[in-house]
Design a protein around this motif. Sequence first.
Motif, PDB file in Angstrom:
ATOM      1  N   SER A  25       0.849  -1.186   0.000  1.00  0.00           N
ATOM      2  CA  SER A  25       0.000   0.000   0.000  1.00  0.00           C
ATOM      3  C   SER A  25       0.887   1.239   0.000  1.00  0.00           C
ATOM      4  O   SER A  25       1.947   1.251   0.628  1.00  0.00           O
ATOM      5  CB  SER A  25      -0.920   0.013   1.225  1.00  0.00           C
ATOM      6  N   PHE A  26       0.418   2.260  -0.711  1.00  0.00           N
ATOM      7  CA  PHE A  26       1.226   3.465  -0.882  1.00  0.00           C
ATOM      8  C   PHE A  26       0.303   4.606  -1.272  1.00  0.00           C
ATOM      9  O   PHE A  26      -0.684   4.402  -1.986  1.00  0.00           O
ATOM     10  CB  PHE A  26       2.263   3.229  -1.993  1.00  0.00           C
ATOM     11  N   GLU A  27       0.600   5.834  -0.793  1.00  0.00           N
ATOM     12  CA  GLU A  27      -0.202   6.979  -1.191  1.00  0.00           C
ATOM     13  C   GLU A  27       0.666   8.226  -1.288  1.00  0.00           C
ATOM     14  O   GLU A  27       1.724   8.324  -0.658  1.00  0.00           O
ATOM     15  CB  GLU A  27      -1.341   7.234  -0.206  1.00  0.00           C
ATOM     16  N   VAL A  28       0.214   9.166  -2.138  1.00  0.00           N
ATOM     17  CA  VAL A  28       0.869  10.465  -2.257  1.00  0.00           C
ATOM     18  C   VAL A  28      -0.212  11.534  -2.196  1.00  0.00           C
ATOM     19  O   VAL A  28      -1.258  11.415  -2.827  1.00  0.00           O
ATOM     20  CB  VAL A  28       1.701  10.554  -3.562  1.00  0.00           C
ATOM     21  N   MET A  29       0.051  12.573  -1.421  1.00  0.00           N
ATOM     22  CA  MET A  29      -0.914  13.651  -1.231  1.00  0.00           C
ATOM     23  C   MET A  29      -0.719  14.738  -2.293  1.00  0.00           C
ATOM     24  O   MET A  29       0.376  14.887  -2.851  1.00  0.00           O
ATOM     25  CB  MET A  29      -0.752  14.258   0.163  1.00  0.00           C
ATOM     26  N   PRO A  30      -1.742  15.540  -2.572  1.00  0.00           N
ATOM     27  CA  PRO A  30      -1.567  16.672  -3.487  1.00  0.00           C
ATOM     28  C   PRO A  30      -0.501  17.628  -2.941  1.00  0.00           C
ATOM     29  O   PRO A  30      -0.477  17.941  -1.746  1.00  0.00           O
ATOM     30  CB  PRO A  30      -2.940  17.340  -3.493  1.00  0.00           C
ATOM     31  N   GLY A  31       0.411  18.050  -3.804  1.00  0.00           N
ATOM     32  CA  GLY A  31       1.450  18.987  -3.384  1.00  0.00           C
ATOM     33  C   GLY A  31       2.536  18.380  -2.530  1.00  0.00           C
ATOM     34  O   GLY A  31       3.307  19.104  -1.901  1.00  0.00           O
ATOM     35  N   GLU A  32       2.628  17.049  -2.527  1.00  0.00           N
ATOM     36  CA  GLU A  32       3.659  16.361  -1.732  1.00  0.00           C
ATOM     37  C   GLU A  32       4.696  15.745  -2.659  1.00  0.00           C
ATOM     38  O   GLU A  32       4.373  15.237  -3.732  1.00  0.00           O
ATOM     39  CB  GLU A  32       3.023  15.242  -0.900  1.00  0.00           C
ATOM     40  N   VAL A  33       5.965  15.789  -2.220  1.00  0.00           N
ATOM     41  CA  VAL A  33       7.020  15.026  -2.885  1.00  0.00           C
ATOM     42  C   VAL A  33       7.320  13.822  -1.996  1.00  0.00           C
ATOM     43  O   VAL A  33       7.827  13.974  -0.887  1.00  0.00           O
ATOM     44  CB  VAL A  33       8.294  15.868  -3.100  1.00  0.00           C
ATOM     45  N   LEU A  36      10.061   7.049  -2.924  1.00  0.00           N
ATOM     46  CA  LEU A  36       9.893   5.595  -2.834  1.00  0.00           C
ATOM     47  C   LEU A  36      11.277   4.984  -2.963  1.00  0.00           C
ATOM     48  O   LEU A  36      11.952   5.159  -3.977  1.00  0.00           O
ATOM     49  CB  LEU A  36       8.973   5.088  -3.942  1.00  0.00           C
ATOM     50  N   MET A  37      11.698   4.268  -1.911  1.00  0.00           N
ATOM     51  CA  MET A  37      13.064   3.751  -1.872  1.00  0.00           C
ATOM     52  C   MET A  37      13.063   2.254  -1.613  1.00  0.00           C
ATOM     53  O   MET A  37      12.096   1.676  -1.117  1.00  0.00           O
ATOM     54  CB  MET A  37      13.879   4.471  -0.789  1.00  0.00           C
ATOM     55  N   GLY A  38      14.168   1.633  -1.944  1.00  0.00           N
ATOM     56  CA  GLY A  38      14.358   0.205  -1.742  1.00  0.00           C
ATOM     57  C   GLY A  38      15.521  -0.268  -2.584  1.00  0.00           C
ATOM     58  O   GLY A  38      15.936   0.403  -3.546  1.00  0.00           O
ATOM     59  N   ILE A 208      14.640  17.341  -1.194  1.00  0.00           N
ATOM     60  CA  ILE A 208      13.408  17.789  -1.845  1.00  0.00           C
ATOM     61  C   ILE A 208      12.143  17.054  -1.415  1.00  0.00           C
ATOM     62  O   ILE A 208      11.052  17.467  -1.801  1.00  0.00           O
ATOM     63  CB  ILE A 208      13.527  17.692  -3.386  1.00  0.00           C
ATOM     64  N   THR A 209      12.246  15.973  -0.616  1.00  0.00           N
ATOM     65  CA  THR A 209      11.039  15.188  -0.331  1.00  0.00           C
ATOM     66  C   THR A 209      10.435  15.527   1.026  1.00  0.00           C
ATOM     67  O   THR A 209      11.117  16.023   1.929  1.00  0.00           O
ATOM     68  CB  THR A 209      11.321  13.681  -0.405  1.00  0.00           C
ATOM     69  N   ASP A 210       9.139  15.214   1.149  1.00  0.00           N
ATOM     70  CA  ASP A 210       8.403  15.406   2.400  1.00  0.00           C
ATOM     71  C   ASP A 210       8.328  14.115   3.223  1.00  0.00           C
ATOM     72  O   ASP A 210       8.450  14.144   4.440  1.00  0.00           O
ATOM     73  CB  ASP A 210       6.978  15.888   2.109  1.00  0.00           C
ATOM     74  N   ARG A 211       8.083  13.006   2.514  1.00  0.00           N
ATOM     75  CA  ARG A 211       8.004  11.709   3.188  1.00  0.00           C
ATOM     76  C   ARG A 211       8.770  10.666   2.379  1.00  0.00           C
ATOM     77  O   ARG A 211       9.010  10.846   1.184  1.00  0.00           O
ATOM     78  CB  ARG A 211       6.550  11.256   3.349  1.00  0.00           C
ATOM     79  N   ILE A 212       9.129   9.578   3.056  1.00  0.00           N
ATOM     80  CA  ILE A 212       9.861   8.482   2.418  1.00  0.00           C
ATOM     81  C   ILE A 212       9.158   7.183   2.762  1.00  0.00           C
ATOM     82  O   ILE A 212       8.932   6.874   3.942  1.00  0.00           O
ATOM     83  CB  ILE A 212      11.322   8.413   2.905  1.00  0.00           C
ATOM     84  N   SER A 213       8.809   6.397   1.727  1.00  0.00           N
ATOM     85  CA  SER A 213       8.293   5.048   1.923  1.00  0.00           C
ATOM     86  C   SER A 213       9.323   4.051   1.413  1.00  0.00           C
ATOM     87  O   SER A 213      10.009   4.303   0.414  1.00  0.00           O
ATOM     88  CB  SER A 213       6.967   4.853   1.189  1.00  0.00           C
ATOM     89  N   GLY A 218       9.704  -6.903  -1.936  1.00  0.00           N
ATOM     90  CA  GLY A 218       8.332  -6.864  -2.405  1.00  0.00           C
ATOM     91  C   GLY A 218       7.302  -6.494  -1.367  1.00  0.00           C
ATOM     92  O   GLY A 218       6.098  -6.490  -1.659  1.00  0.00           O
ATOM     93  N   SER A 219       7.750  -6.162  -0.175  1.00  0.00           N
ATOM     94  CA  SER A 219       6.826  -5.827   0.913  1.00  0.00           C
ATOM     95  C   SER A 219       7.044  -4.392   1.383  1.00  0.00           C
ATOM     96  O   SER A 219       8.164  -3.857   1.307  1.00  0.00           O
ATOM     97  CB  SER A 219       7.023  -6.780   2.106  1.00  0.00           C
ATOM     98  N   TYR A 220       5.977  -3.790   1.876  1.00  0.00           N
ATOM     99  CA  TYR A 220       6.032  -2.434   2.425  1.00  0.00           C
ATOM    100  C   TYR A 220       6.681  -2.470   3.800  1.00  0.00           C
ATOM    101  O   TYR A 220       6.309  -3.265   4.663  1.00  0.00           O
ATOM    102  CB  TYR A 220       4.614  -1.882   2.516  1.00  0.00           C
ATOM    103  N   ARG A 221       7.675  -1.596   4.041  1.00  0.00           N
ATOM    104  CA  ARG A 221       8.409  -1.611   5.311  1.00  0.00           C
ATOM    105  C   ARG A 221       8.148  -0.388   6.163  1.00  0.00           C
ATOM    106  O   ARG A 221       8.571  -0.355   7.320  1.00  0.00           O
ATOM    107  CB  ARG A 221       9.915  -1.713   5.030  1.00  0.00           C
ATOM    108  N   GLY A 222       7.483   0.627   5.630  1.00  0.00           N
ATOM    109  CA  GLY A 222       7.156   1.773   6.461  1.00  0.00           C
ATOM    110  C   GLY A 222       7.301   3.094   5.734  1.00  0.00           C
ATOM    111  O   GLY A 222       7.929   3.181   4.677  1.00  0.00           O
ATOM    112  N   THR A 223       6.682   4.127   6.318  1.00  0.00           N
ATOM    113  CA  THR A 223       6.761   5.495   5.804  1.00  0.00           C
ATOM    114  C   THR A 223       7.183   6.416   6.936  1.00  0.00           C
ATOM    115  O   THR A 223       6.674   6.298   8.063  1.00  0.00           O
ATOM    116  CB  THR A 223       5.404   5.957   5.244  1.00  0.00           C
ATOM    117  N   VAL A 224       8.115   7.316   6.660  1.00  0.00           N
ATOM    118  CA  VAL A 224       8.593   8.255   7.676  1.00  0.00           C
ATOM    119  C   VAL A 224       8.620   9.660   7.083  1.00  0.00           C
ATOM    120  O   VAL A 224       8.724   9.841   5.869  1.00  0.00           O
ATOM    121  CB  VAL A 224      10.012   7.876   8.180  1.00  0.00           C
TER     122      VAL A 224
END
Length: 507
Positions: A25-33, A36-38, A208-213, A218-224
Amino acid sequence: MTAPALRLENIVKTFPGVRALDGVSFEVMPGEVHALMGENGAGKSTLMKVLGGIYQPDEGRIVVEEKPVTMRTPMEAKAQGIVFIHQELSLATELTVAENIYLGELPRRRFGLVDWQTLYARTDAILKKLKVGFDARTIVGSLSIANQQMVEIARALTVDAKAVIFDEPTASLTDAEKSVLFDVIADLRGSGVGIIYISHRMEEIFKITDRISVLRDGSYRGTVNTAETDEDAITQLMIGRSLDLSRNTVHHELGDVALEVRGLSCGKLFQDVSFSVRKGEVLGFYGLVGAGRTEIAEALFGLRNPSGGEILLNGEVVRISSPHDAIAKGISLVPEDRKGQGLVLGMNCRDNMTLPQVDDLKAGPFVAEGAEVAIFDQYRDRLDIRTPGWRQTVGNLSGGNQQKIVIGKWLSMHPEVLIVDEPTRGIDVGSKSEIHKLIRELAAQGYAVIVISSEMPEVLHVSDRIVAMYSGRIMRTFTSEEVTEDNLIQAISGIRADRDAPVAEPA
């Protein structure tokens, strides 16, 4: 609360024998940078291909502005406001910039004729925002790789985008072009567009980014939140361990001089270049784009004809007029563009690794398959290449494993000198660490290694000495003990603090 511009819910994608995405699962908000890393192979590219309409998910759904959507093709994804700027260029090089930017959506007049005036006017307006030095009528094939990347980026500005995906967008850009790109991203962000930013360059992520997922296996490990974390924490999320990114302080006994270059010149590309590298030594080349580093490597490998100077191998002057000559004399080159110049992506791993020595592996009119497999098995184990087997198509491997295939190909030729140009471009931090360790191990085994890199931490980490280049000339050669970030930056900027200082040679 503001709804996400884009949301992916519990995405599953399976290929034969591989579960590439496992309920991500993953989401990006309007006006957000949103970064996505791995590691390479973590599932980032597969997830973005699902989002871009290239793959369809086996399970899960995609939601754009709270509306579930199905995207069966990239054109359908673009119609939903999802724009993908690929790392690998996907341009028609024989067409103009304008035709590439509006490919499939050319403005029309009566009877279906192309409205060229409108096309060029729209394109030039976009190019003006990007501050590039070419216009709508320029043929794309005449542009540098960096400018072709800017054409890819220009495509994002032609639609009413909800989300724009940047996949390693700065890999081929100069510092000035990066600054323009970041301004474009800021403009998109200011207009409410959600940005998904995929990069292995930590300094960019934190700039330049606001959040990092983070994805792993192949699995989601978190967002900070970017402001609340650091590189070590992100690295541990990505690979599950810390990395040694310190300078090279491990030295071993060096052998004789393997390669010496005296007064080598090649037109305006580089002039009066002199250096040497010994067996067991890693000699790093560092400089800005256009400094002449890659061109020197190409001259040593027979891809360019020098206009002056000489090359010596083991003390003997040699003439190298083609790659065939270079290989025969024991010089191998791992090129900067591994996919375009180092691999045949549609071939399997074994055939890629043994390609330069096919003639030597023939049994009568046929290639001895057993000998090929034996070579592949040897270097797969030696370099820890992660692949199900030699039949795997090399284009399906991660970037780090592709790079190991190229290195293995040349090591199997038993070279005297191994030149590695941009060894970790487009490779994740975990694989970077493995490649750096491999380079040091090759030197310890007696190889003379030349490393060309645009990343200062990389040359500091792997090199015994560092050659600083500016505008086609060597400004200074530093030992690992005397080099500092300040004096290295000064040297590649054309400033030589001590012009009378002798070029440093190994003891």
